[in-house]
Write a protein that holds these residues in place. Structure first.
Motif, PDB file in Angstrom:
ATOM      1  N   ASN A  98       0.992  -0.850  -0.359  1.00  0.00           N
ATOM      2  CA  ASN A  98       0.420   0.163   0.414  1.00  0.00           C
ATOM      3  C   ASN A  98       0.678   1.382   0.294  1.00  0.00           C
ATOM      4  OD1 ASN A  98      -3.156  -0.543  -0.242  1.00  0.00           O
ATOM      5  ND2 ASN A  98      -2.890  -1.426   2.339  1.00  0.00           N
ATOM      6  N   GLU A  99       2.073   1.571   0.468  1.00  0.00           N
ATOM      7  CA  GLU A  99       2.940   2.508   1.027  1.00  0.00           C
ATOM      8  C   GLU A  99       3.239   2.877  -0.656  1.00  0.00           C
ATOM      9  OE1 GLU A  99       5.971   1.610   3.687  1.00  0.00           O
ATOM     10  OE2 GLU A  99       4.241   1.772   5.261  1.00  0.00           O
ATOM     11  N   ALA A 100       3.444   1.624  -0.996  1.00  0.00           N
ATOM     12  CA  ALA A 100       4.220   1.370  -2.845  1.00  0.00           C
ATOM     13  C   ALA A 100       3.304   1.983  -3.791  1.00  0.00           C
ATOM     14  CB  ALA A 100       4.574   0.004  -3.513  1.00  0.00           C
ATOM     15  N   ALA A 101       1.647   1.346  -3.402  1.00  0.00           N
ATOM     16  CA  ALA A 101       1.162   2.445  -4.293  1.00  0.00           C
ATOM     17  C   ALA A 101       0.964   3.676  -4.230  1.00  0.00           C
ATOM     18  CB  ALA A 101      -0.439   1.965  -3.626  1.00  0.00           C
ATOM     19  N   ASN A 102       0.834   4.423  -2.962  1.00  0.00           N
ATOM     20  CA  ASN A 102       0.623   4.803  -2.658  1.00  0.00           C
ATOM     21  C   ASN A 102       1.650   6.818  -2.878  1.00  0.00           C
ATOM     22  OD1 ASN A 102      -2.132   6.533  -0.521  1.00  0.00           O
ATOM     23  ND2 ASN A 102      -1.060   4.827   1.002  1.00  0.00           N
ATOM     24  N   LYS A 103       2.515   5.771  -2.999  1.00  0.00           N
ATOM     25  CA  LYS A 103       4.576   6.664  -3.518  1.00  0.00           C
ATOM     26  C   LYS A 103       4.377   6.515  -5.652  1.00  0.00           C
ATOM     27  CE  LYS A 103       8.920   6.268  -3.263  1.00  0.00           C
ATOM     28  NZ  LYS A 103      10.698   6.201  -3.179  1.00  0.00           N
ATOM     29  N   LYS A 104       3.573   5.562  -5.445  1.00  0.00           N
ATOM     30  CA  LYS A 104       3.252   5.890  -7.384  1.00  0.00           C
ATOM     31  C   LYS A 104       1.907   6.783  -7.862  1.00  0.00           C
ATOM     32  CE  LYS A 104       3.777   2.961 -11.324  1.00  0.00           C
ATOM     33  NZ  LYS A 104       5.178   3.161 -11.681  1.00  0.00           N
ATOM     34  N   SER A 105       1.569   6.057  -6.929  1.00  0.00           N
ATOM     35  CA  SER A 105       0.288   7.143  -7.995  1.00  0.00           C
ATOM     36  C   SER A 105      -0.896   7.452  -6.799  1.00  0.00           C
ATOM     37  CB  SER A 105      -0.558   5.691  -8.781  1.00  0.00           C
ATOM     38  OG  SER A 105      -0.208   4.682  -9.219  1.00  0.00           O
ATOM     39  N   GLN A 116      -3.385   0.958 -13.333  1.00  0.00           N
ATOM     40  CA  GLN A 116      -2.415   1.203 -12.321  1.00  0.00           C
ATOM     41  C   GLN A 116      -1.675   0.316 -11.275  1.00  0.00           C
ATOM     42  OE1 GLN A 116      -4.988   4.806 -10.344  1.00  0.00           O
ATOM     43  NE2 GLN A 116      -3.528   6.400 -10.916  1.00  0.00           N
ATOM     44  N   ARG A 117      -2.965  -1.216 -11.459  1.00  0.00           N
ATOM     45  CA  ARG A 117      -2.842  -1.586 -10.663  1.00  0.00           C
ATOM     46  C   ARG A 117      -1.563  -2.751 -10.838  1.00  0.00           C
ATOM     47  NH1 ARG A 117      -7.956  -4.212  -8.104  1.00  0.00           N
ATOM     48  NH2 ARG A 117      -8.783  -2.544  -6.437  1.00  0.00           N
ATOM     49  N   THR A 118      -1.471  -3.004 -12.038  1.00  0.00           N
ATOM     50  CA  THR A 118      -0.695  -3.958 -13.115  1.00  0.00           C
ATOM     51  C   THR A 118       0.671  -3.245 -13.119  1.00  0.00           C
ATOM     52  OG1 THR A 118      -2.068  -4.187 -14.380  1.00  0.00           O
ATOM     53  CG2 THR A 118      -0.297  -4.338 -15.164  1.00  0.00           C
ATOM     54  N   ASP A 119       0.915  -1.823 -13.425  1.00  0.00           N
ATOM     55  CA  ASP A 119       1.865  -1.202 -13.021  1.00  0.00           C
ATOM     56  C   ASP A 119       2.160  -1.098 -12.513  1.00  0.00           C
ATOM     57  OD1 ASP A 119       1.491  -0.149 -16.053  1.00  0.00           O
ATOM     58  OD2 ASP A 119       0.841   1.789 -15.367  1.00  0.00           O
ATOM     59  N   LEU A 120       1.925  -1.436 -11.191  1.00  0.00           N
ATOM     60  CA  LEU A 120       2.618  -1.683  -9.550  1.00  0.00           C
ATOM     61  C   LEU A 120       3.415  -2.638  -9.525  1.00  0.00           C
ATOM     62  CD1 LEU A 120       3.285  -0.276  -6.649  1.00  0.00           C
ATOM     63  CD2 LEU A 120       1.605  -1.049  -6.424  1.00  0.00           C
ATOM     64  N   LEU A 121       1.841  -3.152  -9.825  1.00  0.00           N
ATOM     65  CA  LEU A 121       2.704  -4.819  -9.799  1.00  0.00           C
ATOM     66  C   LEU A 121       4.352  -5.287 -10.012  1.00  0.00           C
ATOM     67  CD1 LEU A 121      -0.135  -7.317  -8.771  1.00  0.00           C
ATOM     68  CD2 LEU A 121       0.697  -5.821  -6.876  1.00  0.00           C
ATOM     69  N   VAL A 122       4.094  -4.574 -11.457  1.00  0.00           N
ATOM     70  CA  VAL A 122       5.222  -5.068 -12.549  1.00  0.00           C
ATOM     71  C   VAL A 122       6.665  -4.462 -11.974  1.00  0.00           C
ATOM     72  CG1 VAL A 122       6.627  -4.148 -14.296  1.00  0.00           C
ATOM     73  CG2 VAL A 122       4.011  -4.855 -14.555  1.00  0.00           C
ATOM     74  N   ASP A 123       6.029  -3.070 -11.687  1.00  0.00           N
ATOM     75  CA  ASP A 123       7.867  -2.451 -10.726  1.00  0.00           C
ATOM     76  C   ASP A 123       8.295  -3.664  -9.351  1.00  0.00           C
ATOM     77  OD1 ASP A 123       7.921  -0.826 -12.462  1.00  0.00           O
ATOM     78  OD2 ASP A 123       6.038   0.831 -11.180  1.00  0.00           O
ATOM     79  N   LEU A 124       6.619  -3.972  -9.147  1.00  0.00           N
ATOM     80  CA  LEU A 124       7.688  -4.754  -7.426  1.00  0.00           C
ATOM     81  C   LEU A 124       8.105  -5.878  -7.778  1.00  0.00           C
ATOM     82  CD1 LEU A 124       4.072  -4.124  -5.161  1.00  0.00           C
ATOM     83  CD2 LEU A 124       6.303  -3.089  -4.697  1.00  0.00           C
ATOM     84  N   ASP A 125       7.715  -6.361  -9.047  1.00  0.00           N
ATOM     85  CA  ASP A 125       8.142  -7.957  -9.600  1.00  0.00           C
ATOM     86  C   ASP A 125       9.645  -7.536  -9.914  1.00  0.00           C
ATOM     87  OD1 ASP A 125       7.879 -10.965  -9.964  1.00  0.00           O
ATOM     88  OD2 ASP A 125       7.528 -10.159 -12.047  1.00  0.00           O
ATOM     89  N   LYS A 126       9.579  -6.940 -10.423  1.00  0.00           N
ATOM     90  CA  LYS A 126      11.397  -6.672 -10.711  1.00  0.00           C
ATOM     91  C   LYS A 126      11.734  -5.612  -9.155  1.00  0.00           C
ATOM     92  CE  LYS A 126      14.589  -3.278 -13.782  1.00  0.00           C
ATOM     93  NZ  LYS A 126      15.559  -3.229 -12.384  1.00  0.00           N
ATOM     94  N   GLU A 127      11.121  -5.472  -8.508  1.00  0.00           N
ATOM     95  CA  GLU A 127      11.991  -5.478  -6.925  1.00  0.00           C
ATOM     96  C   GLU A 127      12.204  -6.790  -7.023  1.00  0.00           C
ATOM     97  OE1 GLU A 127      10.453  -1.806  -4.938  1.00  0.00           O
ATOM     98  OE2 GLU A 127      10.276  -3.932  -3.682  1.00  0.00           O
TER      99      GLU A 127
END
Length: 208
Positions: A98-105, A116-127
């Motif tokens: 949720n913090e990552a979601a707030n920071k990104k969007s 937006q959810r998909t873009d966030l999880l793509v970032d988290l998967d790379k992380e």
């Protein structure tokens, strides 16, 4: 599909050992973090279903993870099959996501649009891939450093929460009725072995 086959499939997709696999196979209950019961709250189960459905959405060929209701499955597996340390990592991960979601969007995950959810999880998967690669490298270097010490016991380094979420989503989905019969091809009582079965590009894999 039995649990051992499902774990093998998830490990192949993820490119490494599945977290908690030894407990998944043994059925052990290693104990629990003090707040693990919070995972079963209605809001958290709904949250897990939505995250899972972003990882495995409904397509023209098969329903998604939410249709398979993998949220409760994830909560049970974390409670029964993760060590207390891994349970805490997972629980803390809900807040971190949720913090990552707030920071990104600028909103919590549940308030994001599907894209937006998909873009966030793509970032988290790379992380998590970068995190896991570094973790595995550090553990291998430490093991090599102590290779001549028979009393050495490798330290267990922290895991990434999103890897846990992704693994459990895949495991829950492909062991569900929907995953096994809609996303995969399923025969309740398989027939004889055929090592040269015709395959066309795009055919679904077999569940059994």
């Amino acid at each position: 599909m039995n649990r051992r086959d499902a774990i093998g499939r998830v490990a192949l997709i993820m490119g490494g050992a599945v977290i908690g696999a030894e407990f998944f196979l043994s059925g052990c209950k290693p104990g629990g973090a003090s707040n693990v019961a919070d995972l079963f709250k209605q809001d958290n189960v709904a949250f897990l279903n939505e995250v899972a459905d972003t990882i495995l959405p409904t397509t023209a060929g098969s329903p998604g993870a939410k249709a398979a209701n993998v949220g409760p499955f994830i909560a049970v597996m974390v409670r029964d099959c993760y060590t207390p340390a891994d349970q805490q990592t997972f629980i803390d991960g809900i807040g971190k996501l949720n913090e990552a979601a707030n920071k990104k969007s600028g909103s919590k995950f549940m308030d994001l649009t599907p894209q937006q959810r998909t873009d966030l999880l793509v970032d988290l998967d790379k992380e998590q891939k970068d995190f896991t690669a570094k973790r595995d490298k550090d553990m291998a270097a430490d093991k090599l450093k102590h290779k001549d010490d028979p009393a050495y016991v490798a330290a267990e380094l922290p895991k990434h929460y999103f890897r846990m979420v992704k693994e459990l989503t895949l495991l829950g989905y492909f062991t569900s009725e929907i995953g096994a019969t809609k996303a995969l091809r399923y025969i309740a009582v398989p027939g004889h072995y055929d090592g040269n079965l015709p395959y066309k590009k795009g055919d679904k894999a077999w569940a059994t």
